[in-house]
Design a protein around this motif. Structure first.
Motif, short mmCIF file in Angstrom:
data_model
loop_
_atom_site.label_atom_id
_atom_site.label_comp_id
_atom_site.label_asym_id
_atom_site.label_seq_id
_atom_site.Cartn_x
_atom_site.Cartn_y
_atom_site.Cartn_z
N LYS A 18 0.87 -1.26 -0.06
CA LYS A 18 -0.09 0.13 -0.15
C LYS A 18 0.76 1.46 -0.03
O LYS A 18 0.45 2.24 -0.80
N GLN A 97 6.77 16.24 4.99
CA GLN A 97 5.53 15.99 4.53
C GLN A 97 4.56 15.22 5.60
O GLN A 97 3.58 14.97 5.66
N PRO A 107 -3.71 0.82 9.90
CA PRO A 107 -3.22 -0.47 10.56
C PRO A 107 -1.88 -0.85 9.85
O PRO A 107 -1.28 -1.79 10.20
N LEU A 108 -1.69 0.14 9.34
CA LEU A 108 0.33 -0.13 8.97
C LEU A 108 1.19 0.25 10.11
O LEU A 108 0.93 1.28 10.86
N ILE A 263 9.74 6.76 19.08
CA ILE A 263 10.33 7.27 20.17
C ILE A 263 9.09 7.22 21.21
O ILE A 263 8.18 7.37 20.82
N LYS B 15 5.93 7.47 30.55
CA LYS B 15 6.87 7.22 29.38
C LYS B 15 8.02 8.07 29.56
O LYS B 15 7.57 9.28 29.97
N TYR B 17 11.65 9.67 28.01
CA TYR B 17 12.80 9.74 27.05
C TYR B 17 14.14 10.22 27.83
O TYR B 17 14.26 11.13 28.60
N VAL B 56 1.61 4.52 18.43
CA VAL B 56 3.08 5.00 17.60
C VAL B 56 4.01 5.22 18.49
O VAL B 56 5.25 5.00 18.19
N SER B 57 3.72 5.37 19.92
CA SER B 57 4.89 5.56 20.88
C SER B 57 4.83 4.60 21.85
O SER B 57 3.98 4.57 22.59
N PRO B 58 5.78 3.68 21.87
CA PRO B 58 5.69 2.75 23.07
C PRO B 58 5.79 3.05 24.41
O PRO B 58 6.66 3.95 24.69
N ARG B 76 -2.16 -3.08 15.15
CA ARG B 76 -2.91 -2.96 13.87
C ARG B 76 -4.18 -3.14 14.22
O ARG B 76 -5.22 -2.28 13.44
N LYS B 79 -5.70 0.33 15.71
CA LYS B 79 -5.71 1.30 14.86
C LYS B 79 -6.42 1.01 13.91
O LYS B 79 -7.28 2.34 13.13
N LYS B 80 -7.22 -0.14 13.71
CA LYS B 80 -8.27 -0.41 12.68
C LYS B 80 -9.51 0.17 12.78
O LYS B 80 -10.25 0.67 11.77
N VAL B 84 -7.47 9.25 13.56
CA VAL B 84 -6.54 10.23 14.32
C VAL B 84 -6.51 11.68 13.48
O VAL B 84 -6.34 11.72 12.37
N GLU B 88 -0.33 18.34 13.63
CA GLU B 88 0.09 18.95 12.49
C GLU B 88 -0.51 18.34 11.23
O GLU B 88 -0.55 17.29 11.16
N ASN B 90 -0.87 16.32 8.02
CA ASN B 90 -0.01 15.58 7.31
C ASN B 90 -0.78 15.11 6.01
O ASN B 90 -0.69 14.11 5.82
N TYR B 104 -5.89 7.01 1.40
CA TYR B 104 -5.95 6.72 2.77
C TYR B 104 -6.88 5.54 3.00
O TYR B 104 -6.50 4.65 3.86
N TYR B 107 -5.20 2.12 2.98
CA TYR B 107 -4.43 1.58 4.12
C TYR B 107 -5.42 0.67 5.16
O TYR B 107 -5.04 0.13 6.25
N PHE B 108 -6.64 1.10 5.00
CA PHE B 108 -7.73 0.44 5.78
C PHE B 108 -8.45 -0.81 5.12
O PHE B 108 -9.40 -1.31 5.56
N ARG B 151 -10.81 12.51 6.74
CA ARG B 151 -9.76 11.38 6.63
C ARG B 151 -9.76 10.48 7.75
O ARG B 151 -9.66 9.07 7.67
#
Lengths: 263, 305
Positions: A18, A97, A107-108, A263, B15, B17, B56-58, B76, B79-80, B84, B88, B90, B104, B107-108, B151
């Motif tokens: 994809k 971007q 899901p990716l 991160i 969390k 850092y 996306v951030s462990p 996965r 997020k299905k 989000v 910013e 994107n 987009y 992706y689903f 989106r």
């Protein structure tokens, strides 16, 4: 061992396609402009160097200078296409971007994104070979017999440079710093990989250096053999070298990018 | 036991850092169908918490479940069903409005026909149908934000996570986003958002938390939080030394904030009478207590950037 983390086997999921499709769709939006360089560049190079400069050069290994450099031009184009796609191109998508961020909100996961980018880079190389090979065939500088094999080989060679490029993208502090590998790695390779003169005019140590550390050397050797219409057995060594290097740099680039992005 | 209707559940979530603790041992939950807000000054840990929810951030330690699934093992799947809206925008600058959504939806794993249908619906919903074939670069800030929202809705999410959804928008665009969020809530979608606009949080959120230095410092319904920490009203007067003296004698709760004094009260009339009689003051402003009063009281006035 802290280095072991860079050698973890990445996950390969069909969803990477994809990401590949996304890049293909963008590519197709400017398809005419994107096809122009691989079409025009070999013609210009062959006219200037092959037929211009070449008139001052004797035959090399029994072929004309134009015939000698024609396969190298394809090899160089394979290198440029995927290296620049996965350095500047990927960096812009990642940093400016925020395309990667948008994709990982679905899901990716980041593995899919990077693998998709790498395979897309390899595809760019293949497209270049696909356009250039017929152009050079028309000039009569390639033997028809094995010419078709150049195309799938371009994917493999392209993948190697995509992975190497992605490693630099993963560690570069900013986009300007990508000029360093372009200048210090790609440009010397462009000149010293048996591209415009045979490797054996170099001092012996340099020849070994080129064979050991300059990936383009192997790509030039394979394509030149195919272009001459002779399937020499030594190219198995070159193909193996490229395969092994591709696997190593693929794993390395995936892990380096994950280290940068998660991160 | 996690009750079925909890969409998000965090227990002692941390969390770190390197040597910075961005999220410091927080626990919270979000119920299904709720609009839940994260408030706090810059660097309070809101975005980091959002990113952990988005898988996306462990997380460093603690427990975080979304839809009853662990974020570190079920990214996965989670997020299905999640939409989000990042801080910013994107969007893909190479694509048109329509192409952004079509790409987009891939992706689903949404089929082409289904995607076409949803894109049409969503562009109507966010009032961008006229811009279907425009390049996203040329959209206004408000339009971009609405497109990002559209989106985020492509996969019919059960949960939408929005990081400062209305930042930088003009009042019209903000109100339109609010209207859309309320419409989504009516449909039963759970909404989690961060914001710096306290009026926004007060209007929209059923419940919220205020974070500071990585910790949750208050949690509850906006009106209850205001009542608990401030009272119903606020009286503002100019800051004079004699007045401070006079106030000290009375038992009112007040705070000196630069050139004004803010008095917190449940009985503004009493306070104003008292001030004019005992402290011989005639210039004062009485207003309803807001979330902003709570926020400033709890997190202080010091700049955080």
């Amino acid at each position: 061992m802290p280095y072991i983390q860079y050698l973890q086997i990445p996950e390969l999921n069909r969803r990477l396609l994809k990401v590949w499709l996304r890049n293909k769709d963008v590519f197709m939006k400017n398809v005419k402009l994107n096809f122009l360089p691989p079409f025009l560049e070999p013609i210009l190079y062959l006219l200037a160097m092959g037929f211009g400069l070449g008139t001052f050069v004797d035959n090399i290994d029994g072929v004309s200078y134009a015939q000698f450099i024609a396969p190298a031009l394809i090899a160089v184009s394979i290198m440029y296409a995927s290296f620049f796609e996965c350095t500047y191109g990927s960096y812009v998508r990642m940093y400016y971007q925020k395309t990667f961020d948008a994709i990982v909100a679905t899901p990716l996961i980041i593995d899919d994104v990077i693998a998709g980018e790498l395979f897309w880079g390899a595809t760019r190389s293949t497209i270049n070979a696909l356009v250039m090979t017929p152009v050079i065939l028309i000039f009569g500088l390639i033997d028809f017999k094995y010419a078709i094999l150049i195309i799938p080989f371009a994917f493999l060679g392209g993948l190697l440079f995509a992975c190497i490029g992605m490693c630099f993208t993963a560690i570069t502090p900013n986009i300007m710093a990508l000029n360093y590998p372009a200048l210090l790695f790609i440009t010397p390779m462009f000149l010293f990989s048996g591209t415009f003169f045979p490797l054996d005019v170099l001092p012996e140590t340099l020849q070994y250096f080129a064979l050991a550390f300059l990936p383009l050397t192997h790509i030039v050797r394979v394509i030149r053999t195919l272009a001459y219409g002779s399937l020499e057995p030594f190219i198995i060594v070159d193909v193996l070298w490229i395969l092994i290097a591709s696997v190593i740099f693929f794993i390395l680039s995936m892990n380096l990018m994950k280290k940068r992005l998660i991160i | 036991m996690v009750p079925i209707n909890l969409i998000i559940k965090a227990d002692n979530l941390v969390k770190r850092y390197n040597n910075l603790t961005a999220v410091d041992n927080i626990s919270f939950y979000v119920k299904e169908g709720e609009m839940f807000g994260f408030l706090g000054p810059n660097g309070a840990g809101k975005t980091t918490t959002m990113k952990m929810i988005q898988c996306v951030s462990p997380k460093t330690s603690g427990k975080l479940e979304v839809f009853g699934m662990d974020v570190s093992t079920h990214q996965r799947e989670i997020k299905k069903y999640m939409g989000v809206v990042p801080q910013e925008n994107n969007l893909d600058p190479d694509f048109t409005v329509y192409e952004n959504l079509r790409n987009y939806s891939r992706y689903f794993d949404i089929s082409m026909e289904e995607a076409e249908k949803r894109i049409e619906e969503l562009l109507n919903f966010v009032q961008l149908i006229d811009k279907k074939n425009s390049t996203t670069e040329y959209l206004s800030g408000g339009m971009k934000r609405r497109l990002v929202l559209a989106r985020a809705l492509l996969n019919n999410p059960r949960l939408i996570v929005l990081d400062e959804p209305t930042v930088g928008l003009d009042p019209q665009a903000r109100h339109l986003i609010w209207e859309k969020l309320r419409a989504l809530k009516k449909k039963g979608v759970t909404i989690v958002l961060t914001t710096h606009y306290l009026d926004e949080a007060e209007k929209l959120c059923d419940r919220l938390v205020v974070m500071d230095y990585g910790k949750i410092i208050v949690e509850g319904e906006p009106s209850q939080i205001i009542k608990d920490h401030i009272g119903t009203g606020v009286v503002e007067v100019d800051n004079y030394p004699e007045l401070v003296e006079c106030l000290q004698k009375s038992d009112s709760i007040y705070e000196v904030m630069g050139d004004i004094i803010v008095i917190y009260t449940n009985d503004p009339v009493h306070i104003t009478n008292q001030l004019s009689m005992e402290c011989s003051l005639d210039k004062m402003t009485t207003r309803k207590a807001t979330l902003e009063d709570v926020f400033l009281k709890l997190t202080g006035r010091k700049l955080r950037d």
